[in-house]
Design a protein around this motif. Sequence first.
Motif, PDB file in Angstrom:
ATOM      1  N   PRO A 131      20.607  -9.966  61.916  1.00 45.50           N
ATOM      2  CA  PRO A 131      19.885 -10.317  63.060  1.00 45.50           C
ATOM      3  C   PRO A 131      19.648  -9.086  64.048  1.00 45.50           C
ATOM      4  O   PRO A 131      20.536  -8.420  64.372  1.00 45.50           O
TER       5      PRO A 131
ATOM      6  N   ALA B  49      20.948  -7.642  55.507  1.00 44.72           N
ATOM      7  CA  ALA B  49      20.241  -7.930  56.415  1.00 44.72           C
ATOM      8  C   ALA B  49      21.009  -8.570  57.540  1.00 44.72           C
ATOM      9  O   ALA B  49      22.042  -9.044  57.545  1.00 44.72           O
TER      10      ALA B  49
ATOM     11  N   LEU C  17      16.032 -17.696  61.749  1.00 47.02           N
ATOM     12  CA  LEU C  17      16.898 -16.705  62.756  1.00 47.02           C
ATOM     13  C   LEU C  17      17.629 -17.231  63.316  1.00 47.02           C
ATOM     14  O   LEU C  17      17.691 -18.757  63.727  1.00 47.02           O
TER      15      LEU C  17
ATOM     16  N   TRP D 176      14.757 -10.010  61.993  1.00 40.65           N
ATOM     17  CA  TRP D 176      15.810  -9.416  60.973  1.00 40.65           C
ATOM     18  C   TRP D 176      15.699  -7.973  60.830  1.00 40.65           C
ATOM     19  O   TRP D 176      14.636  -7.403  60.594  1.00 40.65           O
TER      20      TRP D 176
ATOM     21  N   ARG E 129      13.303 -12.054  55.112  1.00 42.29           N
ATOM     22  CA  ARG E 129      12.475 -12.032  56.297  1.00 42.29           C
ATOM     23  C   ARG E 129      11.932 -13.651  56.756  1.00 42.29           C
ATOM     24  O   ARG E 129      11.561 -13.950  57.861  1.00 42.29           O
TER      25      ARG E 129
END
Length: 106
Positions: A88, A86, A37, A44, A33
């Motif tokens: 976006p 993970a 980004l 995330w 996290r």
Amino acid sequence: MRKTFQLQIEGKHPDRVLDATKHAIRKYLRRERGRPLPAGADHWAFDCKLGPNQESAVEVPVGALIQRVDALAREGATQFYLEILARPGHWQAPPAKDAPAPDEGA
């Protein structure tokens, strides 16, 4: 993260092994996290799978991950497979619920 965690390690108390496992999961999520980004993303999102082994792993929401690990440990599992990927994400507003019409006759 794609990993098989052992819950029964010789010479270590099972409760401490479980605590260390949960700490490693939380640490991984916290680290992911904190990554920058990519353009156009606002958070995330995580795709998680959990099960006794890789073949029988099922999708689990990230919020229920620790509870499911606890449940596997209570069932007496000696190991479990965890996959956290993970990606976006983009926040979406929840669909608007239609408000009930007020009673006009009252």
